[in-house]
Design an enzyme around this catalytic site. Structure first.
Site, PDB file in Angstrom:
ATOM      1  N   ASP B   9       0.873  -1.180   0.000  1.00 19.04           N
ATOM      2  CA  ASP B   9       0.000   0.000   0.000  1.00 19.04           C
ATOM      3  C   ASP B   9       0.904   1.222   0.000  1.00 19.04           C
ATOM      4  OD1 ASP B   9      -1.978   1.977   0.489  1.00 19.04           O
ATOM      5  OD2 ASP B   9      -3.205   0.487   1.538  1.00 19.04           O
ATOM      6  N   MET B  55      -5.416   1.008  -5.570  1.00 13.64           N
ATOM      7  CA  MET B  55      -5.125   2.379  -5.974  1.00 13.64           C
ATOM      8  C   MET B  55      -3.730   2.800  -5.546  1.00 13.64           C
ATOM      9  SD  MET B  55      -7.949   3.621  -7.367  1.00 13.64           S
ATOM     10  CE  MET B  55      -8.195   5.367  -7.017  1.00 13.64           C
ATOM     11  N   ASP B 330      17.541 -62.617 -25.831  1.00 12.65           N
ATOM     12  CA  ASP B 330      18.711 -61.839 -26.223  1.00 12.65           C
ATOM     13  C   ASP B 330      18.712 -61.734 -27.759  1.00 12.65           C
ATOM     14  OD1 ASP B 330      21.799 -61.302 -24.793  1.00 12.65           O
ATOM     15  OD2 ASP B 330      21.550 -61.250 -26.974  1.00 12.65           O
ATOM     16  N   ASN B 338      24.466 -52.377 -34.591  1.00 13.85           N
ATOM     17  CA  ASN B 338      25.080 -51.138 -34.132  1.00 13.85           C
ATOM     18  C   ASN B 338      26.294 -50.758 -34.966  1.00 13.85           C
ATOM     19  OD1 ASN B 338      23.564 -50.018 -32.130  1.00 13.85           O
ATOM     20  ND2 ASN B 338      24.552 -51.152 -30.468  1.00 13.85           N
ATOM     21  N   ASP B 347      18.912 -48.510 -31.731  1.00 14.38           N
ATOM     22  CA  ASP B 347      17.780 -48.113 -30.882  1.00 14.38           C
ATOM     23  C   ASP B 347      16.444 -48.475 -31.532  1.00 14.38           C
ATOM     24  OD1 ASP B 347      19.504 -47.173 -29.019  1.00 14.38           O
ATOM     25  OD2 ASP B 347      19.097 -45.037 -29.356  1.00 14.38           O
ATOM     26  N   GLU B 373      20.556 -55.375 -25.117  1.00 20.02           N
ATOM     27  CA  GLU B 373      19.642 -56.087 -26.016  1.00 20.02           C
ATOM     28  C   GLU B 373      19.000 -57.288 -25.326  1.00 20.02           C
ATOM     29  OE1 GLU B 373      22.906 -55.875 -26.249  1.00 20.02           O
ATOM     30  OE2 GLU B 373      23.842 -57.634 -27.160  1.00 20.02           O
TER      31      GLU B 373
END
Lengths: 457, 457
Positions: B9, B55, B330, B338, B347, B373
Site C-alpha cells: 500500500d 489504488m 537376447d 550397431n 535403438d 539387447e
C-alpha cells in the site's frame, strides 16, 4: 477443517453425547461399542481420528490403542484416549500404548475441538504423503527395513527455555531417550531448529521472550514449518493453551512437569515426525531413482538427455565459456565377457568400469550409463583439450589394472572412447553425440583401447 | 495456522493498521510502499500471501497482480486485492488480473482472518507439493508443455442447487467457459464430485438440504477432499459465510449473483485446482519413470527384481498354483546392427523388438528390459508348457517379419530365448534367472533363433 471421527465407548449415553457435540461442529461420526468392533471399523472405514474410552469390558482402551498402533493399516490414525480417571499412571499407560493425546472426563469441549483440529491438520498432510508413497510401494520403491530403522531411531531434541536451570533439568530427563541440547536465546533457537531437529520442547511460560510469537515464526518459515513442538504450559492458562494449539503447537504438558509424561509425549511426537520424514524420503528417493541406472548407480540416459539439452541450449545462446564436450565410451569385447564368464561377471565388469569412470572424471562432469556397455560423460564448460585429457585418464585407468571378478578371475578390460566438442551456435545435442559415437567407431576400427577426437569442423 | 504476509500500500497509515491487526494474530508481516518493490520482494522473500492495494501511483494493483501471476516464481502465491472502491467493474478487473480474493475497505477483520486462514491452508498444501516437484524439475522430469496445456484446459463444473431453475441459469452462464452439469440431490452430487470435477458451485442458501453439512462431507472423504467449492451466499449472512470458509469452502459470491463475477471466480478456482493436479501428476509420473526403461517404455530391471522377488516368495510358501516362469531373450548379433547401421538403428531395433514382445505376451506377463539387447518376461502362475508356447510365439513374430528401419533398410532380426520354471520350495530368484540365462547361452551355441527350455530338475 473437518474429519471423520470414530467414537469408541461401551456406554451408549457417552457415545451419544460426544456424537452430538462433534456433529454440531460438522464432524462426521462413526461409533463402536467395544474394542474388537473398533479395530475392525478402523481398518475397514479408515477414520481420521479415533476417540477411545479407556474403561471398557473385554479389551480395554490401552490394548485397543496398542493393536491399532501395531497394524500397518491403522497406525497413522491419531488416537485420543478419553477416561474418567485422572491418575498419572493411567495417562502414562495411555501414552505408552501409543495414544496421541489424552483427555479426561468431563471433556472440555473447547479443548477437545482445538485438539481435534490440530490432529486433523497433521493427519491430512500425512494422508497426502501416504497416497504418493503407496505408488512407490506398488512399484517396489519403499524399503521396510529403512522404515523400521528410521522410526525407532533416537531423536534430536532442542529445548528452548529462558531458565537455564530448568532447561538443564529437562535435558537430563529427555537425555535418557534422545540427544538433547538447550538454548535460552529464541533467535539462536530458530536457527538451530532449521537443522536436524526432531522435536522442540518449548517453555511457553518463558518471561524473557514471547513464546507464542516464537511458535508463529517457526510455523511461518518453510525450513521449520513441520518441526514438532511440545510446549510446557501453566495448567491454569487455558487461553494460552488454545492459542498455542491454534498456532500449531503439537502437544502440551502442564507444569509442574511430570518427567515420565514428558518423555512419553516426546516419544510420540518424535515417532510421528519420523513417519512423515520416512514418507518424504521415500518420495525423494523414488524421484532420484527415475534418473539413476540401477546397476551402476550412475545417472541414466533420461538424465543425460535432459542435461545435454540444457547445456546445448546455453551453448547456442552463444557465450564462449559455454562450450560443451562429451565422451562416449564403449567397453571393448564386452560380449565375450558375457559369453565366457556369464552375465554376473558381465555385471561386475560394468559396475567396476562405472566405479573407475566416476573416480576419474571431475566434479562438474556428469557420467551416465547410456545403455548396455556404453557410457557417456557430459562435460559442460569444457574444451576439447581438457576433454581429451580426461578421456585419456579414464582409458588408462581402465586398461592399466585388470578387473578382479568375485570368483577370482582377473580380466583385462579396455575401452574405446570418442570425444566431441560443441561447434558453436547451431550445433545440436544429437549431432554432438553422433560425432562422439563416430569417434568410438573409429577407435574400434583402429584397434580399440584408444581415444579418438572428432575435431570441431 | 500462521503465515508471512506481504502488505502492499502506498499510504503508510493503511500499512501500519493492517500490520497491527495481522501481528496481533501472530502473522508475520512484510511491507512494500509500491508495486515495483512489491514484485521484487515477492520474488525474493516468497511470502505466503499478498495483501495488495489497488489504488497506487505508477503501477496499480491490477498490473502488479498480473505481473505476479505471470512470473513462475510468484504465481503460486495467493493475492487478496484490497480497495476503497466497491464497484463491480473493479472487482471484475481484479479477478481478471488473477487475484485470488477481493476485499473492500473498511476491511472486516473477522472476514479478513477467515479468508487468510483458508488461503494459507491451501498455500501450505501446494508448498509441500512444490518442494517435491522441484526435485522432479531438477531431474528434468517436469514437462512445461503439459503444464501449459493442463492449466489452460476447460474445466468440469458441478452445480449443486435445490432450485433447478436457478441451477439452469448458472449452467448457461458457466457453460460459456466450461463443461457444466447440475444436480439437485446432494447424495448424488457427492458421488459425482468424486469423479473428474474441477469445481463445485454450491448454493449455500438451499432449503432442501443442509449445504454446510454437505461441504463437511465433501471435505471429510479422501476422494473429494481437495475439490474446490465456490459457494453462493446471502450477502447478509456473515456467520454462515465464516463457517463455510472454516469448513473449507474456497470462495463465495453473494446473491444476487453477478454472473461475470461468478465466471471470473470460477476461472480462478479451476486454475488453482489445475496447478495442484499438475504438481501431483508430475510426482506420480516421476515415480512411474523410476521403474520404466526410457527407450522402450517397458519396465526396467528394478521393477523386475522387485516383482520376481515377490513372486518367488509366494512360490516358496508352497501353493502349487504359484509356479513361476521366466523368459530371457537376447537379440541375436545385435552388435552387428550397431556397428553396421549405427546407434540410432540399434535403438530402432530395440524399440521394435520391445513392441513385438509386448504384443505377444499375455496381460499377466511382465516384459522388462533387462539391459542392452536383453529382455526378461516374468510370468507368475505359469508352468513350463505355457511359457514355452509364448516364448515360441515371440521368437517367430520376431523372425518372420523383417524390421523396417526409418532409413528404409529391412533387417532380419532373430532372438535366442531361454525358458526356466520354478523348481518348488527352496528355489531362488537368482537361480531361476541363471537357468533362463543358460538357456539363452545354449540357444546361441546351437545356432540362435531358437527357444531352449532348462528343464526343472
Amino acid at each position: 477443517m473437518t474429519a471423520r471421527v470414530l467414537i469408541v465407548d461401551d456406554i451408549a449415553a457417552n457415545v451419544r453425547l460426544l456424537q452430538a457435540k462433534l456433529e454440531a461442529e460438522y464432524y462426521e461420526t462413526l461409533t463402536a461399542p467395544n474394542g474388537r468392533i473398533a479395530i475392525e471399523m478402523a481398518i475397514e472405514d479408515q477414520p481420521d481420528i479415533i476417540l477411545l474410552d479407556v474403561m471398557m469390558p473385554e479389551i480395554d482402551g490401552y490394548e485397543v490403542c496398542r493393536q491399532l498402533k501395531e497394524h500397518a493399516e491403522t497406525r497413522h490414525i491419531p488416537i485420543i484416549l478419553i477416561t474418567a480417571l485422572d491418575g498419572r499412571e493411567d495417562r502414562l499407560s495411555g501414552l505408552e500404548a501409543g495414544a496421541d493425546d489424552f483427555l479426561t472426563k468431563p471433556v472440555d469441549d473447547v479443548v477437545l475441538m482445538a485438539r481435534l483440529r490440530a490432529l486433523v491438520r497433521l493427519k491430512q498432510m500425512v494422508d497426502d504423503l501416504r497416497a504418493r508413497e503407496s505408488s512407490s510401494r506398488r512399484a517396489g520403491l519403499t524399503d521396510q527395513a529403512v522404515y523400521d530403522r528410521q522410526i525407532s531411531a533416537t531423536g534430536n531434541v532442542l529445548i528452548l527455555d529462558d531458565n537455564a536451570r530448568q532447561a538443564e533439568r529437562l535435558m537430563m530427563q529427555l537425555g535418557e531417550d534422545h540427544r538433547c541440547a538447550y538454548e535460552t536465546d529464541p533467535e539462536k533457537a530458530l536457527k538451530i531448529a532449521a537443522g536436524r531437529v526432531d522435536l522442540v520442547v518449548l517453555n511457553l511460560t518463558a518471561k524473557a521472550f514471547d513464546a507464542l510469537r516464537w511458535v508463529a515464526h517457526l510455523r511461518t518459515h518453510e525450513a521449520t514449518r513441520q518441526r514438532p513442538v511440545l510446549a510446557i504450559i501453566n495448567a491454569d492458562e487455558r487461553k494460552v493453551m488454545l492459542k498455542a494449539l491454534e498456532l500449531g503447537v503439537n502437544d502440551v504438558v502442564p507444569r509442574p512437569v511430570d518427567m515420565l509424561e514428558l518423555r512419553a509425549r516426546a516419544r510420540t511426537q518424535i515417532k510421528r515426525k519420523r513417519y512423515g520424514d520416512f514418507l518424504r524420503n521415500t518420495l525423494d528417493r523414488s524421484l532420484e531413482l527415475a534418473i539413476t541406472d540401477p546397476l551402476t548407480h550412475l545417472n541414466n540416459r533420461r538424465f543425460l538427455d535432459h542435461h545435454l539439452n540444457l547445456a546445448m541450449a546455453r551453448h547456442n545462446r552463444g557465450a564462449a565459456e559455454d562450450v560443451v564436450s562429451v565422451l562416449m565410451l564403449d567397453i571393448d569385447h564386452f560380449k565375450r565377457v558375457n559369453d565366457t564368464y556369464g552375465h554376473d561377471a558381465g555385471d561386475e565388469v560394468i559396475r567396476e568400469f562405472a566405479r573407475r569412470l566416476s573416480l576419474n572424471v571431475r566434479a562438474i562432469d556428469m557420467p551416465c550409463r547410456f545403455g548396455g556397455e556404453e557410457f557417456v560423460v557430459l562435460m559442460p564448460g569444457t574444451d576439447q583439450a581438457d576433454a581429451l585429457h580426461i578421456a585419456e585418464r579414464v582409458r588408462s585407468q581402465v586398461a592399466d589394472t585388470p578387473f578382479a571378478l568375485a570368483d577370482g578371475h582377473l580380466l583385462d578390460v579396455t575401452v574405446s572412447v570418442g570425444v566431441a566438442t560443441s561447434r558453436g551456435v547451431g550445433d545440436s545435442p544429437e549431432s554432438l553425440l553422433k560425432r562422439a559415437d563416430e569417434g568410438v567407431y573409429e577407435a574400434k576400427q583402429s584397434g580399440r583401447n584408444r581415444v579418438i577426437v572428432r575435431a570441431a569442423a
